[in-house]
Design a protein around this motif. Structure first.
Motif, PDB file in Angstrom:
ATOM      1  N   LEU A   1       0.836  -1.192   0.000  1.00 51.20           N
ATOM      2  CA  LEU A   1       0.000   0.000   0.000  1.00 51.20           C
ATOM      3  C   LEU A   1       0.871   1.242   0.000  1.00 51.20           C
ATOM      4  O   LEU A   1       1.958   1.260   0.574  1.00 51.20           O
ATOM      5  N   SER A   2       0.391   2.281  -0.649  1.00 52.79           N
ATOM      6  CA  SER A   2       1.167   3.512  -0.765  1.00 52.79           C
ATOM      7  C   SER A   2       0.252   4.697  -0.517  1.00 52.79           C
ATOM      8  O   SER A   2      -0.914   4.558  -0.159  1.00 52.79           O
ATOM      9  N   GLY A   3       0.811   5.888  -0.735  1.00 54.94           N
ATOM     10  CA  GLY A   3       0.035   7.098  -0.513  1.00 54.94           C
ATOM     11  C   GLY A   3      -0.106   7.405   0.962  1.00 54.94           C
ATOM     12  O   GLY A   3       0.586   6.846   1.818  1.00 54.94           O
ATOM     13  N   MET A   4      -1.024   8.284   1.266  1.00 56.48           N
ATOM     14  CA  MET A   4      -1.240   8.702   2.650  1.00 56.48           C
ATOM     15  C   MET A   4      -2.522   8.073   3.198  1.00 56.48           C
ATOM     16  O   MET A   4      -3.445   7.752   2.447  1.00 56.48           O
ATOM     17  N   ILE A   5      -2.560   7.915   4.497  1.00 53.72           N
ATOM     18  CA  ILE A   5      -3.757   7.400   5.146  1.00 53.72           C
ATOM     19  C   ILE A   5      -4.806   8.510   5.161  1.00 53.72           C
ATOM     20  O   ILE A   5      -4.524   9.627   5.633  1.00 53.72           O
TER      21      ILE A   5
ATOM     22  N   ILE B   1       3.644   3.518   2.923  1.00 53.15           N
ATOM     23  CA  ILE B   1       2.750   4.629   3.253  1.00 53.15           C
ATOM     24  C   ILE B   1       3.568   5.850   3.655  1.00 53.15           C
ATOM     25  O   ILE B   1       4.575   5.747   4.350  1.00 53.15           O
ATOM     26  N   GLN B   2       3.118   7.011   3.190  1.00 47.50           N
ATOM     27  CA  GLN B   2       3.814   8.260   3.439  1.00 47.50           C
ATOM     28  C   GLN B   2       2.949   9.183   4.291  1.00 47.50           C
ATOM     29  O   GLN B   2       1.876   8.813   4.758  1.00 47.50           O
TER      30      GLN B   2
ATOM     31  N   ILE C   1       2.839   1.154  12.967  1.00 50.54           N
ATOM     32  CA  ILE C   1       3.056   1.681  11.613  1.00 50.54           C
ATOM     33  C   ILE C   1       4.527   1.541  11.224  1.00 50.54           C
ATOM     34  O   ILE C   1       5.027   2.273  10.373  1.00 50.54           O
ATOM     35  N   PHE C   2       5.233   0.588  11.828  1.00 48.56           N
ATOM     36  CA  PHE C   2       6.668   0.487  11.577  1.00 48.56           C
ATOM     37  C   PHE C   2       6.953   0.077  10.132  1.00 48.56           C
ATOM     38  O   PHE C   2       6.128  -0.523   9.447  1.00 48.56           O
TER      39      PHE C   2
END
Length: 1017
Positions: free
Chosen positions: A226-230, A250-251, A270-271
């Motif tokens: 998964l990528s992008g922001m939450i 994730i960023q 979130i490590f």
């Protein structure tokens, strides 16, 4: 008549109902028997009751309805080790409400007929070996409350139709091979309380629609892509208890009001992502917080107050950029005094400065693991660690701690790991450490410890790893310590001042993998008991005063891979049994007093894997050793007296001629040295501006501790020179052994080749030195930019030898290997096609490919390089301009060179092809499995089209090993197979036997880039 009709209708209705009931009963029984028929293994015989002797409602695991008599409502066969497949007849159990088949070994696909079970509420198929996609018609089971498909081999996407299951409360899809994006339709599951889909291959961003799941308590999507922001809406789900998004891409940053919007949060994981920014100060409001694990991100700034987190159990913020190297960076440790359940506290690899607060001693006695390694901490290790009586792991390594090791650490009776290495600790090793009877790993390397090793360490009978290297320890090695039979990984006592002999007790280390006592002051003969250490893979004894012969008992050490006996006083003949050590990859016997013939088989076939320099009385061996031919005993004795007379008669004349030649040579060398022009650098503009004394100082007198490696023409040392701005600059100094024939030519060739070339993938020469040493002997050296990560050979064929960080072995993954291959191809393309005069390297092999701190590859060692003519109409193939013979390295040199052909760029392409095959198979071209016409090229050629993964280096398949469920992820497996097959194809084309059949290097880099770009992210 009307009454009779009514009666007939009533009778018909009852009879019809009865017949329907019989039909339903029979259907359920037949369905159960069909389910049994597809179960091949029933180790507990739980299905033995499924026969006509019992009514099917009394069969094991079967529950029938009370309301609808004799209709199956529950089928529970969980945890029975059943093997087989799930029968499609399961769809005939139309009254089924619970299907529990978890914790078995069912295979094949989930039958689509499950979609006919409209009354189904609980569906448990977890922990099996089911494959294929999730049936889309599962949405027809509109009463479903629980779906658990975890721990299978399911593939494909999560069906968007699941979003229509309005009663669904639990959706568990963990540990499968699901791909694609998370369907936004899952946001319609208004009753959902648990969403767990970790350890899949889900990609894309997290849909904002999931912010509508107001009842969600567990949200776990770890180990995906998964990528992008939450989406901010996710952080507003106040019902969340467990929030877990670790090991993704994730960023973004954490919201400042995190502690307000998630008041019920207990677990926050979130490590291993790419989060930036600070840890929100508001987390101090989450009094229910038990686990806060944000390691391996890019978080920065101070750590907020933790004073209110009384329920904290696991706090991990390691491997970030937290702290400011300030004095009070760790003041928050004092806030944790009231966290009475704290068991794990990981603060390592950050920018914390200052001292370690003494409040550490007041933390709860339930603390089991504490790590603050790799920071900028200084001062003493505070007294009081002994109060933390439950500690099992304590890591303070890689800081700047000073002072003594506190005695009270010896009170930690449960301690298994004690890592204090790479600090500035002084004093002696406390004898109280002998009380740590549960200790398995003790790391004290790289300090200033002195005194002797306490004999009490011999009481640590669980010790597996012991590293005391790079200190100032002295005295003899205690017998009880050296003879600890529990030592199985490594024992490293190198670079100290130990004296005496190697005790006989070393023979008790039967399972030890690495023994390193190099660079001490040990003496005497090696004990014969060394031959009983059958587990040894690395044995380093270099840099001592050992004497005598190599014990014959060492013939038993058939598993050794790295054997270094250099820089001692060993004598006698080199044992023939070393030829039969099949796993031996590095043998160093240099600078001893060995005599006689050098063996020619096994590791001795290749001078790049064995060294015998500095033994004046050796002879024979392969040509690359450049040793004189052995003279038989008979010929030695014949005519001795006449030769002696002749020698005595010509000695005076010879001395006179030698003196004349000496002065003529000095004049010639001075003229030559003036012709050498090296590039202008930040250190010097002339080779004469770096003197012998400067390099002597830079390398600490060419100390053995700075020795990086050695080759045919000399040795390479790590050194430090002053740059133009006065700052220290690490360099690699290649010192040529001028006693070797051809060393001077090699020096000149390398200077000539490097003076006018510039490329990011070529080693950068800084300057050179052509002078005389303090004894008046000719001295030549080249100074290069230092490469932090050594050479490619060390990464392709890592030994189990100790490293500064034993938990970070050298390993290159698939993408890193492709990047290195691309770098090398670009370097060759530049040399062949973009230099004013094309250059052929002539000795391309892994040990001549250096890696910098970013693992960018740099081709090095141009000692055999040749300039070649550019192709013209009259010269269709490029060839060397001189007739100097080519040596190269066995296994990598083109076959035409062995038949006397001239040097050409085709030869480099062949070497590159072999190097490429070696990089991805993990096999050297000189491996013992190759002989006669069967070589690395043929080995790959016979299998690469259909069985690429079978011949690939096993290290490339780590993490997705062949026996794991992830092998069923067909899309990834296919891409991996295709990548390896294509890469092997390039290697085969480059290493074709005929030069004209080989690829042009100019297109190879582009092809490799294309392969890399097609790999999954």
């Amino acid at each position: 008549m009307g009454v009779l009709a009514v009666r007939l209708i009533l009778v018909y209705t009852i009879l019809n109902a009865f017949l329907c009931c019989l039909e339903g009963n029979e259907r359920d029984q037949l369905a159960l028997l069909a389910i049994k028929a597809q179960i091949q293994q029933d180790p507990h015989q739980v299905l033995s009751s499924w026969n006509e002797s019992f009514h099917f409602c009394k069969w094991y695991g079967v529950t029938c309805s009370r309301r609808h008599r004799e209709r199956v409502t529950v089928l529970n066969l969980g945890s029975q080790n059943l093997e087989g497949s799930v029968s499609p007849h399961i769809g005939n159990l139309s009254f089924l409400r619970e299907l529990r088949l978890g914790n078995n070994s069912f295979t094949h696909q989930i039958p689509a007929e499950i979609g006919r079970l409209h009354r189904l509420q609980v569906l448990l198929l977890h922990n099996n070996r089911l494959s294929g996609p999730i049936p889309t018609n599962i949405s027809n089971c509109f009463n479903l409350i629980t779906i658990h498909f975890g721990y299978n081999n399911l593939v494909g996407k999560i069906p968007s139709q699941i979003g229509s299951l309005s009663k669904l409360q639990t959706l568990v899809l963990e540990f499968n091979c699901l791909t694609g994006e998370i369907p936004p339709s899952l946001g319609n599951l208004s009753a959902l309380e648990m969403l767990a889909a970790y350890n899949n291959s889900l990609s894309g961003s997290i849909p904002s629609s999931l912010g509508q799941l107001k009842k969600l308590t567990l949200f776990s999507l770890d180990l995906n892509r998964l990528s992008g922001m939450i989406p901010p809406s996710i952080y507003n789900l106040s019902s969340i208890v467990t929030f877990s998004m670790s090991i993704n891409q994730i960023q973004g940053s954490l919201p400042s009001n995190l502690g307000i919007t998630l008041p019920n949060l207990q677990n926050f994981h979130i490590f291993t992502n790419q989060f930036t920014g600070a840890i929100p100060m508001s987390i101090s409001n989450i009094t229910s917080l038990a686990r806060f694990i944000v390691a391996e991100n890019n978080l920065s700034g101070p750590v907020p107050s933790l004073r209110n987190l009384h329920n904290l159990q696991h706090f991990a913020i390691n491997q970030n950029n937290l702290g400011s190297r300030g004095y009070s960076d760790l003041s928050f440790i004092s806030d944790l005094i009231n966290a009475t359940e704290l068991g794990q506290l990981f603060l390592g690899t950050n920018d914390f400065g200052g001292t370690l607060p003494s409040a550490i001693s007041n933390l709860t006695t339930k603390l089991k693991m504490f790590g603050v390694q790799e920071n900028q901490l200084n001062g003493n290790i505070p007294f009081g660690f002994g109060n933390l009586i439950s500690l099992e792991a304590l890591s303070l390594r890689n800081n700047h701690f000073t002072g003594n090791i506190p005695n009270d650490i010896g009170r930690l009776s449960s301690l298994g790991l004690l890592a204090l290495g790479k600090n500035a600790l002084s004093g002696s090793i406390p004898s109280s450490l002998g009380n740590l009877t549960m200790l398995t790993t003790l790391q004290l390397q790289g300090n200033n410890l002195n005194g002797s090793i306490p004999r009490s360490l011999g009481e640590c009978r669980q010790l597996v790893e012991l590293n005391l290297s790079r200190n100032n320890l002295d005295g003899v090695i205690p017998d009880p310590v050296l003879g600890l039979p529990s030592l199985s990984k490594y024992l490293d006592l190198s670079k100290n001042r130990f004296i005496g002999s190697l005790p006989m007790e070393v023979g008790k280390l039967k399972s030890l993998g690495v023994l390193d006592v190099s660079d001490n002051r040990l003496s005497g003969e090696l004990p014969s008991t060394l031959g009983t250490c059958l587990g040894l893979e690395v044995l380093h004894l270099q840099g001592n005063y050992f004497n005598g012969t190599i014990p014959s008992s060492m013939v038993s050490l058939r598993g050794v891979q790295d054997l270094d006996l250099s820089r001692n006083n060993f004598s006698g003949e080199i044992p023939q049994f070393l030829e039969r050590f099949d796993f031996l990859r590095n043998l160093n016997l240099s600078f001893n007093d060995f005599w006689g013939a050098v063996p020619t088989q096994g590791v001795f076939k290749n001078a790049s894997t064995s060294s015998v320099v500095g033994n004046a009385n050796l002879c024979g061996g392969v040509a690359d050793f450049h040793l004189p031919k052995c003279i038989s005993k008979n010929s030695k004795g014949r005519g001795l007296s006449s030769r002696l007379k002749l020698i005595l008669s010509i000695v005076p004349a010879f001395i006179g001629i030698a003196m004349v030649l000496f002065f003529l040579t000095l004049c010639l060398l001075r003229k030559r040295s003036k012709k050498i022009a090296l590039p202008s650098t930040n250190l010097t503009n002339s080779i004469l501006q770096v003197s012998y004394s400067t390099l002597l100082k830079a390398t600490d007198g060419f100390s053995s501790t700075n020795l990086i490696g050695s080759g045919s023409f000399g040795s390479v040392y790590k050194g430090t020179l002053d740059a133009a701005d006065g700052s220290p600059q690490l360099v690699a100094v290649k010192v040529f052994n001028m006693l070797h024939q051809g060393a001077s030519k090699s020096f000149l060739a390398e200077c000539e080749a490097l003076k006018n070339i510039r490329h990011r993938n070529l080693v950068k020469i800084i300057t050179a030195c052509s002078s005389v040493d303090f004894h008046g002997h000719d001295f030549k050296a080249l100074v290069y930019e230092f490469m932090d990560n050594g050479n490619l050979d060390e990464w392709l064929h890592p030994t189990s030898g100790t490293q500064e960080d034993t938990h970070a072995p050298k390993y290159l993954n698939l993408i890193q290997r492709l990047d290195v291959a691309i770098d090398v191809a670009c370097a060759l393309d530049y040399l062949h096609n973009h230099c004013e005069t094309p250059i052929v390297h002539c000795d391309l092999k892994p040990s001549n490919v250096l890696l910098d701190e970013d693992l960018t590859a740099h081709v090095s060692d141009f000692g055999l390089a040749r300039f070649v003519l550019k192709p013209t109409d009259n010269a269709p193939t490029n060839h060397q301009t001189s007739s100097i013979g080519i040596r190269g390295s066995v296994g990598y040199a083109a076959p035409e060179y062995g038949m006397g052909s001239e040097v050409s760029t085709y030869g480099d392409v062949y070497s590159f092809g072999i190097l490429l095959l070696e990089m991805f198979t993990g096999k050297r071209p000189t491996d013992n499995m190759f002989s006669d016409d069967f070589n690395l090229h043929n080995f790959v050629k016979t299998a690469y089209l259909e069985r690429a993964t079978e011949i690939a280096d096993l290290l490339l398949l780590q993490g997705g090993a062949k026996d794991t469920p992830n092998d069923q992820c067909s899309s990834r497996a296919q891409k991996l197979e295709q990548c390896l097959s294509s890469t092997f194809g390039i290697g085969i084309a480059c290493s074709a036997e005929s030069p004209t059949d080989r690829k042009d290097i100019s297109g190879v880099a582009s092809e490799l880039r294309s392969i890399r770009n097609n790999l999954p992210a």
